[in-house]
Write a protein that holds these residues in place. Structure first.
Motif, short mmCIF file in Angstrom:
data_model
loop_
_atom_site.label_atom_id
_atom_site.label_comp_id
_atom_site.label_asym_id
_atom_site.label_seq_id
_atom_site.Cartn_x
_atom_site.Cartn_y
_atom_site.Cartn_z
N ALA A 149 0.83 -1.21 0.00
CA ALA A 149 0.00 0.00 0.00
C ALA A 149 0.86 1.25 0.00
O ALA A 149 0.53 2.25 -0.66
CB ALA A 149 -0.93 -0.01 1.22
N PHE A 150 1.99 1.21 0.73
CA PHE A 150 2.91 2.34 0.72
C PHE A 150 3.54 2.51 -0.67
O PHE A 150 3.69 3.62 -1.16
CB PHE A 150 4.01 2.16 1.77
CG PHE A 150 3.67 2.76 3.10
CD1 PHE A 150 4.05 4.06 3.41
CD2 PHE A 150 2.96 2.03 4.04
CE1 PHE A 150 3.73 4.62 4.63
CE2 PHE A 150 2.63 2.59 5.26
CZ PHE A 150 3.02 3.89 5.56
N LYS A 151 3.89 1.39 -1.28
CA LYS A 151 4.49 1.45 -2.61
C LYS A 151 3.50 1.97 -3.64
O LYS A 151 3.84 2.80 -4.50
CB LYS A 151 5.00 0.06 -3.01
CG LYS A 151 5.92 0.07 -4.20
CD LYS A 151 6.67 -1.24 -4.32
CE LYS A 151 7.74 -1.15 -5.40
NZ LYS A 151 8.58 -2.37 -5.45
N ASP A 152 2.25 1.52 -3.52
CA ASP A 152 1.21 1.95 -4.47
C ASP A 152 0.88 3.43 -4.33
O ASP A 152 0.41 4.06 -5.28
CB ASP A 152 -0.06 1.13 -4.26
CG ASP A 152 0.12 -0.33 -4.67
OD1 ASP A 152 1.10 -0.62 -5.39
OD2 ASP A 152 -0.70 -1.17 -4.25
N ARG A 153 1.13 3.97 -3.14
CA ARG A 153 0.81 5.37 -2.88
C ARG A 153 1.52 6.30 -3.86
O ARG A 153 1.02 7.38 -4.18
CB ARG A 153 1.20 5.71 -1.44
CG ARG A 153 0.90 7.13 -1.02
CD ARG A 153 1.31 7.35 0.44
NE ARG A 153 0.64 6.46 1.36
CZ ARG A 153 0.82 6.47 2.67
NH1 ARG A 153 1.69 7.32 3.21
NH2 ARG A 153 0.17 5.63 3.44
N TYR A 154 2.67 5.90 -4.34
CA TYR A 154 3.48 6.77 -5.19
C TYR A 154 3.40 6.42 -6.67
O TYR A 154 4.06 7.05 -7.49
CB TYR A 154 4.94 6.73 -4.73
CG TYR A 154 5.10 7.08 -3.28
CD1 TYR A 154 4.83 8.37 -2.82
CD2 TYR A 154 5.47 6.11 -2.34
CE1 TYR A 154 4.95 8.69 -1.47
CE2 TYR A 154 5.59 6.44 -0.99
CZ TYR A 154 5.32 7.72 -0.57
OH TYR A 154 5.44 8.03 0.76
N LYS A 155 2.58 5.45 -7.02
CA LYS A 155 2.47 5.06 -8.42
C LYS A 155 1.74 6.14 -9.21
O LYS A 155 0.74 6.70 -8.76
CB LYS A 155 1.73 3.73 -8.55
CG LYS A 155 2.59 2.52 -8.20
CD LYS A 155 1.87 1.23 -8.51
CE LYS A 155 2.78 0.02 -8.24
NZ LYS A 155 2.08 -1.26 -8.51
N LYS A 156 2.26 6.43 -10.40
CA LYS A 156 1.64 7.40 -11.28
C LYS A 156 1.40 6.75 -12.64
O LYS A 156 2.20 5.94 -13.10
CB LYS A 156 2.54 8.64 -11.43
CG LYS A 156 2.68 9.46 -10.16
CD LYS A 156 3.60 10.65 -10.36
CE LYS A 156 3.59 11.60 -9.17
NZ LYS A 156 4.03 10.96 -7.93
N THR A 157 0.31 7.12 -13.26
CA THR A 157 -0.04 6.52 -14.55
C THR A 157 0.32 7.43 -15.72
O THR A 157 0.54 6.96 -16.83
CB THR A 157 -1.54 6.20 -14.61
OG1 THR A 157 -2.29 7.40 -14.35
CG2 THR A 157 -1.90 5.15 -13.57
N GLU A 158 0.37 8.75 -15.47
CA GLU A 158 0.64 9.68 -16.56
C GLU A 158 2.13 9.70 -16.91
O GLU A 158 2.98 9.35 -16.10
CB GLU A 158 0.16 11.09 -16.23
CG GLU A 158 0.85 11.75 -15.06
CD GLU A 158 0.16 11.53 -13.74
OE1 GLU A 158 0.01 12.50 -12.98
OE2 GLU A 158 -0.22 10.37 -13.45
#
Length: 306
Positions: free
Chosen positions: A149-158
């Motif tokens: 969840a911490f790792k996913d917090r910083y994921k960006k799609t653009e």
């Protein structure tokens, strides 16, 4: 030179009173110390085995070379440390509050096994485990989900074109910026990827960056010769240099610029890297502007400024 930070390390090793303090454990003890104490002597980054400070590791090697500690099996990941000479004066020279913080670390965590200590840091600070190579062995499914969840917090799609300068940053803070901005490739646009600042010469930076899962690529063709920077005393001087750069080096190395564009199209989030903190005083901004001026731009430009 025996700095205050090095005295903290020596005091920790001495108060732990063991000869088998592994590199992994000492990093965790130092991290916990910085959470307890107001004296944030080191920055840390989530690395292969959890929280890690490159600066602390450098100081540990320096203490070994200075004859203060002995490193058992220094070539192995499981190396350990022991004091060569015990020195109570080092502890006495620390502040009361720092000694109290060290005592608390030793009393509460000093008897934990390596796995227990690392697991504790992962559970308490899940962010430290996001790049860990051993988290699947130490954590249960619920704990792993918190880390993810911490790792996913910083994921960006653009698709984003970042720029960053390391001036004024520790290597740990620099790497954390790459993590929190979900950078996939660090593109070093220095002509000569060498730095007097610890951690930012090519080999060390490449190893550190790849340790957090970011690709490192050096494109020296887009750099500026060091001698061209020696007489920069005002913003006007910088602007004049960069205008020359745009009309010569950048045009002459257009293929290198297009190569960076291909990286951006493929990897979605890349970061142009150089030294200066102020984007106005670094040619990376001119490289970014050139990329923004290419046809079919489908990406945003975001300079990272701290």
């Amino acid at each position: 030179m025996l700095t205050y930070k090095k005295k903290i390390i020596l005091a920790l090793i001495e108060k732990l009173g063991r000869k088998d303090i592994t590199a992994k454990c000492l990093q965790k003890y130092l991290f916990i110390y910085t959470r307890i104490s107001d004296n944030k002597i080191y920055d840390f980054v989530p690395y292969r085995y959890g929280c890690f400070s490159f600066e602390a590791n450098k100081d540990i090697v320096s203490l070994s070379k200075g004859g203060y500690i002995y490193i058992n099996h220094p070539e192995h990941a499981e190396c350990s440390y022991e004091l060569i000479h015990r020195n109570s004066e080092i502890i006495e020279n620390l502040s009361l509050f720092d000694n109290m913080a060290i005592d608390k670390v030793v009393k509460k965590y000093g008897t934990l096994s390596s796995d227990e200590l690392i697991t504790y840091t992962y559970r308490t600070w899940p962010f430290t485990a996001i790049n860990s190579e051993i988290k699947y062995r130490l954590l249960n499914s619920e704990e792993l989900a918190r880390v993810q969840a911490f790792k996913d917090r910083y994921k960006k799609t653009e698709t984003i074109l970042y720029t960053i300068g390391y001036e004024g940053l520790t290597l740990e803070k620099y790497l954390t910026q790459l993590i929190t901005n979900d950078v996939k490739v660090l593109v070093d646009v220095r002509k000569n990827a060498f730095s007097m600042k610890y951690g930012f010469s090519k080999a060390t930076l490449k190893k550190a960056v790849e340790g957090i899962g970011v690709q490192y690529i050096h494109v020296p063709q887009l750099g500026i010769e060091s001698e061209d920077r020696k007489t920069l005393n005002s913003q006007e001087d910088y602007d004049r240099l960069f205008e020359i750069y745009e009309n010569t080096t950048l045009i002459e190395n257009w293929d290198s610029l297009l190569y960076v564009r291909k990286l951006l199209d493929k990897e979605k989030r890349i970061c142009l890297a150089c030294f200066e903190r102020d984007p106005r005083q670094c040619h990376r901004t001119r490289v970014a502007n050139a990329l923004m001026g290419l046809p079919d731009v489908n990406y945003k430009y975001e300079p990272i400024i701290l």
